[in-house]
Design an enzyme around this catalytic site. Structure first.
Site: not given
Length: 925
Positions: A558, A613
């Protein structure tokens, strides 16, 4: 064990003062990332090693004095006899990106090979043999390569060779020093075997790196300096004088607790534990940084660490019984599923019951809390879960089902790992996905953070069950042939000081950058110092822990964009200019960490998948580390979802086919992407799902099949299917869907929250801690009397089509038409021809579409099929014969009927049995 006494308090002596022949190997911590220093150092031929240059790892490090130690007979083969710290100059600029001589930082590859050969001769750590146990410890991570192939892949990078070569030199230097001083990356990434709680036959050792904690005055009698930190918990009645810790010269605190007289462990399984330290910020109780489990006790806000080591027999734990007793006063009024609300306070009071978490309104799978109380069942699950099924091999194409365990129930409550295992995993398999990506695994005290404000990095979220419950979930997924990916957060950490890493040792710069650089102003969280040696150990070991202990099959990292730039991608518009990627705004320390962690993952777990990401489009992101890249397998194609939301705010007449195609195909050559039309981000409160954007309030009244539809519903269902199919067809080599969106989940996601009173006096309204919008209404997609069912059936057919034909990973992709006038898009992917008609009214008869191969074509997927909520405007028994002649730059073509707002996929009849093979010819074109 030798003790000395001050004012009636018993202290254990320092290992450097007293050495027991049976003691653990000597242990030293990193005093804020001194280069070349280690907890577990290999022997060196020379008696003393000096490093006088400024550390390139930790720009926040203070000056540190020189220290040496003397070898002892008890030192193991992995421990050096001398350790040296050298004062720092304290004047390094954090913006310095390029050294005067890059080659001076580069090591020869044969030096690494020699170090690895030394590792092969070391004694391996013993471990029990269990089914499915990882063989990572028997593997070797390949040495760094030349890092030059990136210039062959993308010649545009040659203009930034100085920056990229420096980055790779930094990476090779880190690898070299890990090999030299830590015994290799394989050993370095197992920090959890030394830090935190470790068990032996004689007792439990607890170690914590906290160099900022204060050291008090010493004892004249012992001629040593003693420190003040203590391990406290249920096991010693929270007495800070019972188990006082010692601190070595590198800031590592340690205490050994011998087994009880009857041979039982000194800390019972399930005991709450914390470390109490005298810090520059005052006396502080903290959850151990490497804790494996933590829970929130009744009536308390911060979490407590829990010593989790299931014994062979069940043992009652009084504090768990207390949780159950306090729940007696809870009044639960059963209401309809749509209106049922469970307060956070109630859930906190009902954490444990008979080995798993129970909630008063969670009666589907377990006894109620009241029944548990009456039966006086006050014990945690007693067995360590043993994996029974092997991990699946990595599939050629990824079809990911993104899920959040807590909100995966149809009821307004926090779901459990067990319920997800039994109810949701079979659904995912049936729908045709081959991987499940689970969010919010790492413990986070704030539920509404969606799991992204992590407080305890090695602990699975206790809201949903125990660590063994999670292991059972993963094992069941493997039995079904599903990969299990973890949404891992290494980009930042919770700002909490009571139950997180923030100010852990009382200093601002322990795990994080100090000052403003260590704070993310938008996320209100702390930012790791990736140049710190011990932060590297912590994060690398954390990634290794989830793969080794829980058998996760990979990660979705993330917030990688935030990691890679000092501006964190905030208020920056990336245009694709390479100067945006390779300059002073690039955090080279973070880039090196990402390279090393990908190195470790792929070296030790070759089948593991890593997804990053990144919204910036960083070049080399998905190129192997040995070739000079960052090393991810996939990049999340985040621009696609943003483009769909942007289009949904416009009229159909304003949609441009060229823009859609460009967004879907705008990715770097030889770098794989995972595409998605919408993820959890698009559904959070303040936004809406695609289905709700399309159909809005009509979804409340016109989704039943026994009622007439509306133009808005018809348009919404048609475009919902088309958007998802074209995203999968053109967007990348992988596809992701957030749970529930496959059938057009209505409304939005809103976690339970109360009112927030801001310091300026303003009040942010909450939702009365309601769980009504924090669940997934799978029952809507399953109801054969609702139109949701058709959208779910289409998504299932779409996944199975990809399983059969493998079009996402086909080397052949050709876009033959993007007509703005007709609103038609035609493309080939593998041996399939996709025809999309986005026109709102026009249908086209005898519409000519180009194709590569001659022959007879048939319909293999039709969004207008009545099964999918369509109008049956196509005859699926029709045959489509190609004819020669170039059309749209294709050597052949055939005629089709293209109804308005439909997507149809055609395949050669000869491909019916083995559609995914024989693509060599198409790949050549």
């Amino acid at each position: 064990m030798v003790y000395y006494t001050v004012s009636g308090i018993r202290f254990r002596c320092f290992p450097s003062v007293y050495n027991n022949s049976k003691s653990q190997s000597s242990f030293s911590g990193d005093p804020l990332s001194r280069k070349g220093l280690s907890f577990f150092l290999k022997k060196e031929p020379s008696s003393l090693k000096m490093f006088a240059e400024k550390s390139s790892y930790d720009s926040d490090s203070p000056n540190i004095a020189v220290t040496t130690t003397t070898p002892t007979p008890s030192t193991t083969t992995k421990t050096t006899s001398e350790k040296v710290l050298v004062p720092l100059d304290g004047n390094t600029s954090e913006d310095s990106q390029v050294p005067h001589d890059v080659e001076s930082l580069t090591m020869e590859d044969n030096q690494i090979v020699e170090e690895q050969e030394k590792q092969e001769t070391s004694t391996p750590l013993s471990e029990p043999t269990i089914i499915g146990k990882s063989e990572a410890k028997s593997r070797l991570i390949p040495p760094p390569g030349s890092g030059q192939r990136i210039y062959e892949i993308d010649p545009s990078l040659t203009g930034f060779r100085q920056h990229l070569d420096y980055r790779y030199a930094r990476y090779k230097t880190i690898r070299q020093e890990i090999d030299k001083y830590e015994g290799g990356l394989e050993v370095f990434s197992r920090g959890y075997e030394k830090l935190g709680f470790t068990c032996s036959e004689t007792g439990i050792t607890y170690r914590e790196w906290a160099p900022g904690a204060k050291v008090c005055a010493g004892s004249i009698l012992c001629h040593v300096v003693f420190s003040w930190a203590a391990l406290i918990g249920d096991f010693n009645n929270w007495n800070p004088n019972a188990d006082v810790m010692t601190r070595n010269e590198f800031g590592v605190w340690e205490v050994f607790l011998p087994n009880n007289a009857d041979g039982s462990p000194p800390i019972p399984h399930g005991s709450r534990v914390k470390i109490r330290m005298d810090t520059p910020s005052g006396i502080k109780d903290s959850i151990p940084a490497w804790i494996k489990f933590s829970v929130q006790a009744p009536g308390e806000i911060p979490y407590n660490g829990v010593y989790y080591d299931p014994p062979e027999e069940k043992r009652p734990h009084m504090w768990l019984c207390e949780i159950q007793r306090e729940s007696r006063s809870v009044y639960h009024a059963r209401t309809t599923r749509a209106n049922q609300v469970v307060s956070k306070q109630l859930i906190d009071q009902c954490q444990f019951a008979n080995g798993q978490f129970k909630y008063p309104n969670n009666s589907a799978k377990s006894e109620s809390v009241a029944e548990v109380i009456r039966n006086n069942q006050c014990s945690i699950k007693s067995e360590n879960y043993i994996f029974k099924h092997p991990q699946p091999k990595r599939p050629k194409s990824l079809r990911i089902y993104e899920a959040h365990v807590g909100m995966s129930s149809t009821e307004p409550l926090i779901n459990t790992y067990a319920n997800f295992r039994d109810d949701v995993l079979p659904r995912i398999k049936r729908l045709g996905y081959n991987a499940v990506q689970i969010m919010a695994i790492q413990e986070h005290s704030y539920y509404a953070s969606f799991g992204y404000h992590v407080t305890n990095f090695f602990a699975p979220s206790s809201r949903c069950g125990t660590p063994d419950d999670l292991k059972s979930l993963i094992d069941r997924a493997h039995e079904l042939g599903l990969l299990v990916l973890m949404d891992i957060v290494h980009s930042h950490a919770s700002n909490n000081t009571l139950d997180g890493l923030n100010m852990f040792d009382g200093t601002d710069s322990h795990y994080f950058h100090s000052g403003s650089r260590g704070h993310h102003w938008m996320w209100d969280s702390r930012l790791f110092n990736y140049g710190s040696w011990e932060v590297l150990r912590f994060l690398l070991s954390n990634a290794r822990w989830w793969l080794d202990e829980y058998k996760f099959d990979g990660f979705r990292f993330d917030g990688v964009t935030s990691m890679m730039y000092t501006h964190h991608g905030l208020e920056v518009a990336f245009t694709g200019n390479y100067n945006e990627y390779f300059g002073y705004a690039t955090d080279v320390d973070a880039m090196v960490y990402l390279m090393v962690v990908n190195d470790m993952i792929h070296g030790l777990f070759p089948e593991a998948v890593t997804i990053g990401e990144d919204v910036s489009g960083m070049p080399t992101f998905c190129i192997p580390v040995q070739d000079g890249g960052v090393g991810f397998d996939y990049r999340l194609h985040m621009a696609i979802a943003d483009k769909w939301i942007d289009l949904l705010k416009k009229r159909d007449e304003d949609w441009r086919m060229g823009e859609i195609v460009h967004t879907l195909t705008n990715r770097r050559w030889m770098e794989k992407c995972v595409s998605y039309a919408e993820s959890h981000d698009q559904a959070l409160v303040g936004d809406k799902t695609i289905a709700f954007w399309l159909m809005d309030k009509d979804m409340y009244d016109f989704m039943a099949l026994d009622r007439p539809s509306t133009p808005r519903i018809d348009r919404g269902i048609a475009l919902h299917k088309m958007i998802r199919l074209i995203t999968m067809g053109l967007g990348g080599e992988g596809y992701l869907n957030f749970m529930g969106n496959e059938f057009g989940h209505p409304e939005w996601i809103d976690f339970p929250r109360g009112k927030q009173h801001l310091p300026n006096g303003k009040i942010i309204a909450g939702n009365d801690n309601s769980f009504d919008k924090c669940r997934r209404r799978f029952d809507l997609g399953d109801a054969d009397y609702l139109r949701y069912r058709g959208m779910q059936e289409f998504d299932q057919a779409m996944q199975h089509l990809e399983e059969i034909y493998g079009f996402m990973t086909s080397e052949h992709q050709y876009i033959s038409r993007k007509s703005e006038g007709d609103r038609i898009i035609v493309f080939e992917r593998g041996n399939l021809v996709f025809v999309f008609n986005f026109h709102w009214t026009n249908s086209y008869s005898d519409y000519r579409v180009g194709c590569l191969k001659p022959g007879k074509y048939k319909v293999v997927l039709d969004s207008d099929d009545p099964l999918f909520g369509g109008f049956k405007r196509l005859d699926h028994n029709a045959e489509y014969f190609s004819f020669d002649g170039w059309y749209d730059n294709r050597p052949h073509s055939f005629l089709v009927y293209a109804p308005s707002r439909t997507a149809v996929v055609y395949a050669l009849v000869e491909d019916e049995l083995e559609p995914a093979e024989n693509e060599a010819e198409s790949a050549a074109l």
